[in-house]
Write a protein that holds these residues in place. Structure first.
Motif, PDB file in Angstrom:
ATOM      1  N   ALA A  89       1.781   9.940  -6.908  1.00 17.64           N
ATOM      2  CA  ALA A  89       2.479   8.825  -7.565  1.00 17.64           C
ATOM      3  C   ALA A  89       3.480   9.335  -8.587  1.00 17.64           C
ATOM      4  O   ALA A  89       3.255  10.346  -9.238  1.00 17.64           O
ATOM      5  CB  ALA A  89       1.467   7.902  -8.237  1.00 17.64           C
ATOM      6  N   ALA A  90       4.566   8.584  -8.741  1.00 18.20           N
ATOM      7  CA  ALA A  90       5.573   8.922  -9.739  1.00 18.20           C
ATOM      8  C   ALA A  90       5.116   8.520 -11.137  1.00 18.20           C
ATOM      9  O   ALA A  90       5.472   9.170 -12.115  1.00 18.20           O
ATOM     10  CB  ALA A  90       6.896   8.237  -9.405  1.00 18.20           C
ATOM     11  N   VAL A  91       4.291   7.447 -11.230  1.00 22.09           N
ATOM     12  CA  VAL A  91       3.855   6.936 -12.523  1.00 22.09           C
ATOM     13  C   VAL A  91       2.414   6.445 -12.433  1.00 22.09           C
ATOM     14  O   VAL A  91       1.999   5.892 -11.416  1.00 22.09           O
ATOM     15  CB  VAL A  91       4.761   5.771 -13.000  1.00 22.09           C
ATOM     16  CG1 VAL A  91       4.258   5.167 -14.308  1.00 22.09           C
ATOM     17  CG2 VAL A  91       6.211   6.228 -13.151  1.00 22.09           C
ATOM     18  N   GLU A  92       1.672   6.641 -13.514  1.00 20.98           N
ATOM     19  CA  GLU A  92       0.333   6.072 -13.692  1.00 20.98           C
ATOM     20  C   GLU A  92       0.280   5.484 -15.099  1.00 20.98           C
ATOM     21  O   GLU A  92       0.837   6.063 -16.038  1.00 20.98           O
ATOM     22  CB  GLU A  92      -0.746   7.140 -13.536  1.00 20.98           C
ATOM     23  CG  GLU A  92      -2.153   6.593 -13.700  1.00 20.98           C
ATOM     24  CD  GLU A  92      -3.245   7.631 -13.423  1.00 20.98           C
ATOM     25  OE1 GLU A  92      -4.414   7.251 -13.472  1.00 20.98           O
ATOM     26  OE2 GLU A  92      -2.907   8.811 -13.166  1.00 20.98           O
ATOM     27  N   ILE A  93      -0.376   4.325 -15.222  1.00 23.49           N
ATOM     28  CA  ILE A  93      -0.453   3.652 -16.527  1.00 23.49           C
ATOM     29  C   ILE A  93      -1.887   3.231 -16.799  1.00 23.49           C
ATOM     30  O   ILE A  93      -2.556   2.671 -15.933  1.00 23.49           O
ATOM     31  CB  ILE A  93       0.461   2.412 -16.569  1.00 23.49           C
ATOM     32  CG1 ILE A  93       1.913   2.835 -16.389  1.00 23.49           C
ATOM     33  CG2 ILE A  93       0.270   1.629 -17.876  1.00 23.49           C
ATOM     34  CD1 ILE A  93       2.882   1.679 -16.302  1.00 23.49           C
ATOM     35  N   ASP A  94      -2.353   3.501 -18.030  1.00 20.29           N
ATOM     36  CA  ASP A  94      -3.606   2.913 -18.497  1.00 20.29           C
ATOM     37  C   ASP A  94      -3.283   2.021 -19.686  1.00 20.29           C
ATOM     38  O   ASP A  94      -2.168   2.062 -20.213  1.00 20.29           O
ATOM     39  CB  ASP A  94      -4.675   3.960 -18.806  1.00 20.29           C
ATOM     40  CG  ASP A  94      -4.319   4.907 -19.940  1.00 20.29           C
ATOM     41  OD1 ASP A  94      -3.306   4.712 -20.644  1.00 20.29           O
ATOM     42  OD2 ASP A  94      -5.075   5.872 -20.148  1.00 20.29           O
ATOM     43  N   SER A 138       0.800  -1.233   0.000  1.00 18.41           N
ATOM     44  CA  SER A 138       0.000   0.000   0.000  1.00 18.41           C
ATOM     45  C   SER A 138       0.826   1.273   0.000  1.00 18.41           C
ATOM     46  O   SER A 138       0.295   2.359   0.125  1.00 18.41           O
ATOM     47  CB  SER A 138      -1.005   0.023   1.159  1.00 18.41           C
ATOM     48  OG  SER A 138      -1.922  -1.022   1.000  1.00 18.41           O
ATOM     49  N   GLU A 139       2.129   1.167  -0.143  1.00 17.14           N
ATOM     50  CA  GLU A 139       2.967   2.356  -0.231  1.00 17.14           C
ATOM     51  C   GLU A 139       3.000   2.838  -1.673  1.00 17.14           C
ATOM     52  O   GLU A 139       3.275   2.072  -2.599  1.00 17.14           O
ATOM     53  CB  GLU A 139       4.383   2.042   0.230  1.00 17.14           C
ATOM     54  CG  GLU A 139       5.313   3.225   0.162  1.00 17.14           C
ATOM     55  CD  GLU A 139       6.749   2.861   0.530  1.00 17.14           C
ATOM     56  OE1 GLU A 139       7.656   3.525  -0.003  1.00 17.14           O
ATOM     57  OE2 GLU A 139       6.944   1.938   1.311  1.00 17.14           O
ATOM     58  N   VAL A 140       2.691   4.104  -1.866  1.00 24.25           N
ATOM     59  CA  VAL A 140       2.758   4.689  -3.202  1.00 24.25           C
ATOM     60  C   VAL A 140       4.194   5.117  -3.463  1.00 24.25           C
ATOM     61  O   VAL A 140       4.792   5.822  -2.650  1.00 24.25           O
ATOM     62  CB  VAL A 140       1.804   5.905  -3.323  1.00 24.25           C
ATOM     63  CG1 VAL A 140       1.987   6.595  -4.664  1.00 24.25           C
ATOM     64  CG2 VAL A 140       0.358   5.474  -3.127  1.00 24.25           C
ATOM     65  N   LEU A 141       4.749   4.650  -4.581  1.00 25.22           N
ATOM     66  CA  LEU A 141       6.059   5.133  -4.994  1.00 25.22           C
ATOM     67  C   LEU A 141       5.834   6.517  -5.570  1.00 25.22           C
ATOM     68  O   LEU A 141       5.313   6.671  -6.666  1.00 25.22           O
ATOM     69  CB  LEU A 141       6.702   4.195  -6.010  1.00 25.22           C
ATOM     70  CG  LEU A 141       7.444   3.010  -5.393  1.00 25.22           C
ATOM     71  CD1 LEU A 141       6.480   1.977  -4.875  1.00 25.22           C
ATOM     72  CD2 LEU A 141       8.396   2.433  -6.373  1.00 25.22           C
ATOM     73  N   ALA A 142       6.170   7.519  -4.780  1.00 26.08           N
ATOM     74  CA  ALA A 142       5.853   8.900  -5.102  1.00 26.08           C
ATOM     75  C   ALA A 142       7.109   9.659  -5.495  1.00 26.08           C
ATOM     76  O   ALA A 142       8.228   9.216  -5.262  1.00 26.08           O
ATOM     77  CB  ALA A 142       5.192   9.558  -3.888  1.00 26.08           C
ATOM     78  N   GLY A 143       6.891  10.804  -6.084  1.00 30.17           N
ATOM     79  CA  GLY A 143       7.999  11.682  -6.411  1.00 30.17           C
ATOM     80  C   GLY A 143       7.883  12.236  -7.815  1.00 30.17           C
ATOM     81  O   GLY A 143       6.987  11.870  -8.573  1.00 30.17           O
ATOM     82  N   THR A 144       8.793  13.112  -8.133  1.00 30.72           N
ATOM     83  CA  THR A 144       8.832  13.769  -9.430  1.00 30.72           C
ATOM     84  C   THR A 144      10.194  13.514 -10.059  1.00 30.72           C
ATOM     85  O   THR A 144      11.227  13.854  -9.469  1.00 30.72           O
ATOM     86  CB  THR A 144       8.585  15.284  -9.263  1.00 30.72           C
ATOM     87  OG1 THR A 144       7.321  15.470  -8.639  1.00 30.72           O
ATOM     88  CG2 THR A 144       8.601  15.991 -10.609  1.00 30.72           C
ATOM     89  N   LEU A 145      10.174  12.905 -11.246  1.00 32.66           N
ATOM     90  CA  LEU A 145      11.419  12.645 -11.957  1.00 32.66           C
ATOM     91  C   LEU A 145      12.061  13.983 -12.322  1.00 32.66           C
ATOM     92  O   LEU A 145      11.375  14.920 -12.711  1.00 32.66           O
ATOM     93  CB  LEU A 145      11.152  11.838 -13.221  1.00 32.66           C
ATOM     94  CG  LEU A 145      11.039  10.313 -13.068  1.00 32.66           C
ATOM     95  CD1 LEU A 145      12.355   9.675 -12.734  1.00 32.66           C
ATOM     96  CD2 LEU A 145       9.956   9.879 -12.136  1.00 32.66           C
TER      97      LEU A 145
END
Length: 159
Positions: free
Chosen positions: A144-149, A48-55
């Motif tokens: 989140a750092a990334v989202e994918i559809d 349940s940890e969101v890999l967060a951040g801004t590249l």
């Protein structure tokens, strides 16, 4: 007998999480004939940890690639939840949309998106090769750092 997506992931050392439920006014997956349209899945790990951040600011490229891989695993969880879960039920991964939280100076979006693309090919072989968009965003849900559809074509007999 066909291998399940979960079994294939285990051979890759990956555990498939339970699919996440929508957090707003939408559904996780819609199906039209033999096409699945999978709503955006963020880089939320099974714990349940969101890999967060801004590249380009506070997230290294390696962390971004891992975030893309985790978001792709969450896409796979949605596919399993809406099919019989067999690798053979997927005719082809048609398209991935990879959204990357990034500064406007960041230029390596395609490298980050490979974290997802490489996983799809590892799971589905040639059927995992897909069209793709890799886009930079100023922010994503939950930081989140990334989202994918995704758009996935199913075998006719699986519809």
């Amino acid at each position: 007998m066909s291998i399940s997506i979960s079994e294939k992931l285990k051979t890759l050392g990956i555990e498939l999480p339970a699919p996440t439920a929508p957090v707003a006014s939408y559904v996780s997956v819609t199906q039209a004939n033999n096409l699945l349209f999978i709503s955006g899945q963020i880089s939320k790990a099974p714990d349940s940890e969101v890999l967060a951040g801004t590249l380009g600011r506070d997230c290294a490229d390696e962390q971004g690639t891992e975030a893309a891989r985790i978001a792709a695993i969450n896409v796979l969880a949605q596919i399993v939840a809406h099919t019989d879960g067999l690798v053979s039920s997927v005719r082809r991964v048609l398209k991935l949309g990879v959204y990357i939280a990034a500064t406007h100076e960041f230029k390596d979006h395609s490298q980050i998106a490979n974290g997802a693309s490489d996983l799809m090919v590892a799971v589905f072989g040639d059927a995992g090769k897909h069209a793709r968009a890799a886009l930079g965003m100023s922010s994503l849900p939950a930081g989140a750092a990334v989202e994918i559809d995704a758009i996935v074509e199913l075998e006719e007999s699986r519809c």
